[in-house]
Enzyme design. Structure first.
Site, short mmCIF file in Angstrom:
data_model
loop_
_atom_site.label_atom_id
_atom_site.label_comp_id
_atom_site.label_asym_id
_atom_site.label_seq_id
_atom_site.Cartn_x
_atom_site.Cartn_y
_atom_site.Cartn_z
N LYS A 1 0.84 -1.21 0.00
CA LYS A 1 0.00 0.00 0.00
C LYS A 1 0.87 1.25 0.00
O LYS A 1 0.61 2.21 -0.73
CB LYS A 1 -0.94 -0.02 1.22
CG LYS A 1 -2.04 -1.08 1.11
CD LYS A 1 -2.85 -1.26 2.40
CE LYS A 1 -3.83 -2.42 2.24
NZ LYS A 1 -4.61 -2.72 3.45
N GLN B 1 -4.45 -1.72 9.74
CA GLN B 1 -4.40 -3.03 9.09
C GLN B 1 -4.96 -4.12 10.00
O GLN B 1 -4.63 -4.21 11.18
CB GLN B 1 -2.94 -3.36 8.69
CG GLN B 1 -2.78 -4.61 7.87
CD GLN B 1 -3.40 -4.52 6.47
OE1 GLN B 1 -3.60 -3.45 5.93
NE2 GLN B 1 -3.72 -5.66 5.89
N ASP C 1 -10.92 2.86 4.32
CA ASP C 1 -11.25 1.44 4.22
C ASP C 1 -12.77 1.23 4.15
O ASP C 1 -13.24 0.14 3.78
CB ASP C 1 -10.75 0.69 5.47
CG ASP C 1 -9.49 -0.13 5.20
OD1 ASP C 1 -9.28 -0.51 4.03
OD2 ASP C 1 -8.74 -0.38 6.16
N1 GUN Z 1 -6.68 -6.91 6.09
C1 GUN Z 1 -7.04 -7.60 4.97
N2 GUN Z 1 -7.67 -6.79 4.09
C2 GUN Z 1 -7.70 -5.56 4.66
C3 GUN Z 1 -8.21 -4.30 4.24
O1 GUN Z 1 -8.79 -4.14 3.15
N3 GUN Z 1 -8.03 -3.28 5.11
C4 GUN Z 1 -7.43 -3.42 6.31
N4 GUN Z 1 -7.33 -2.35 7.10
N5 GUN Z 1 -6.95 -4.58 6.74
C5 GUN Z 1 -7.08 -5.64 5.91
#
Ligand code: GUN
Length: 291
Positions: free
Chosen positions: A52, A96, A119
């Site tokens: 990311k 995350q 998110d």
């Molecule tokens: N863990 C797995 N997918 C995601 C996501 O899309 N966002 C976040 N914050 N954690 C994740």
């Protein structure tokens, strides 16, 4: 059979975002800034978060990565979130998941300012999504809508079968595709672990979204000809022949199902790469909304 190429589509989207960022910079406007908090040292999570951050650099965003030790208290994490909530330089941020067991995930997600929740996990944003109001649609469902749109897969009036009822994929996907929207207007059936006569249902599907996390669950005898298949599953299976020691497997028995499909996503290279592109898109949106 047409492959729904998430790798190429996400690269196209990132290029479009990079152009918009260049325009913003030329106008003297703020550069979008994404922050990510990661707690602990789970290998897969670190890989995702690093990807990311790297994607931010690629499109010209600013990024901030906050790494906290695995024994971080809930209170300390809430403090970090409070700081990001009021930091005017940060347009959006994510925490995350998964978090260590001693931290209440729901409490953490609810502490994030909904205007910075790129998110789209905060109940306010989930509620807006369910009401078809403008909001941040979370990255995986948003990426699937975008793939279907760009490949001109017709959803209106089609029977979509969603496998899985998770909060981050199955549930929002079934809501979104049944709504009156450009990629939507479908008749949706949501199936889960208690569903009876599953095969009877999947055999009626024009479009199947598989998001259950069981490797190669969907077999050729469960789908009709000319189906469209979106595979959200991504399981690491041990494989000594690979340098990494594992291979990635989706929820769909790809080779056999592809033979009956009009459109299908590969794993890897399908839905996965789209999620980062859509997170960037939400961050750009957060930045534009602010001004
Ligand atoms: N863990 C797995 N997918 C995601 C996501 O899309 N966002 C976040 N914050 N954690 C994740």
């Amino acid at each position: 059979m047409i492959l729904l190429d998430g790798k190429k589509t996400s690269a196209d989207i990132k290029e479009e975002i990079a152009l918009e960022v260049r325009d913003l910079k030329n106008k003297g406007a703020d550069t979008p800034h994404l922050a990510a908090i990661i707690v602990g040292d789970d290998g897969a999570s670190i890989t995702y978060v690093n990807a990311k951050v790297k994607a931010c650099e690629l499109v010209g965003f600013e990024s901030t990565l906050i790494r906290l030790p695995k024994d971080t208290t809930e209170e300390d994490l809430l403090n970090e979130i409070a700081i990001l909530n009021i930091d005017k330089d940060i347009d959006g941020f994510i925490v995350q998941l998964p978090l260590p067991k001693h931290i209440d995930e729901q409490k953490i997600l609810m502490a994030i300012d909904p205007d910075k929740d790129v998110d789209g996990f905060h109940p306010t944003n989930v509620g807006k999504m369910a009401l078809n109001l403008p909001t941040f649609i979370s990255a995986t469902p948003f990426g699937i809508l975008e793939l279907l749109e760009r490949y001109k897969v017709e959803t209106s009036g089609k029977h979509v079968v969603v496998l899985g009822r998770s909060h981050i994929v199955g549930s929002p996907m079934s809501i979104l595709l049944s709504q009156k929207r450009k990629v939507g207007n479908a008749t949706v059936t949501m199936c889960h672990s208690r569903t009876k006569n599953l095969k009877e249902i999947t055999l009626q599907a024009d479009i199947i979204i598989a998001a259950i996390g069981i490797p190669e669950f969907l077999k050729a005898d469960m789908v009709k000809d000319h189906v469209t298949v979106i595979d959200v599953g991504i399981t690491r299976l041990e494989d000594a022949s690979k340098k990494s020691g594992f291979r990635l497997v989706g929820d769909v028995a790809f080779d056999e199902v592809a033979k009956k499909s009009d459109f299908i996503t590969p794993v890897p290279g399908g839905v996965g790469p789209m999620t980062i592109a859509m997170l960037l898109k939400n961050t750009l949106l957060a930045c534009q909304r602010k001004s």
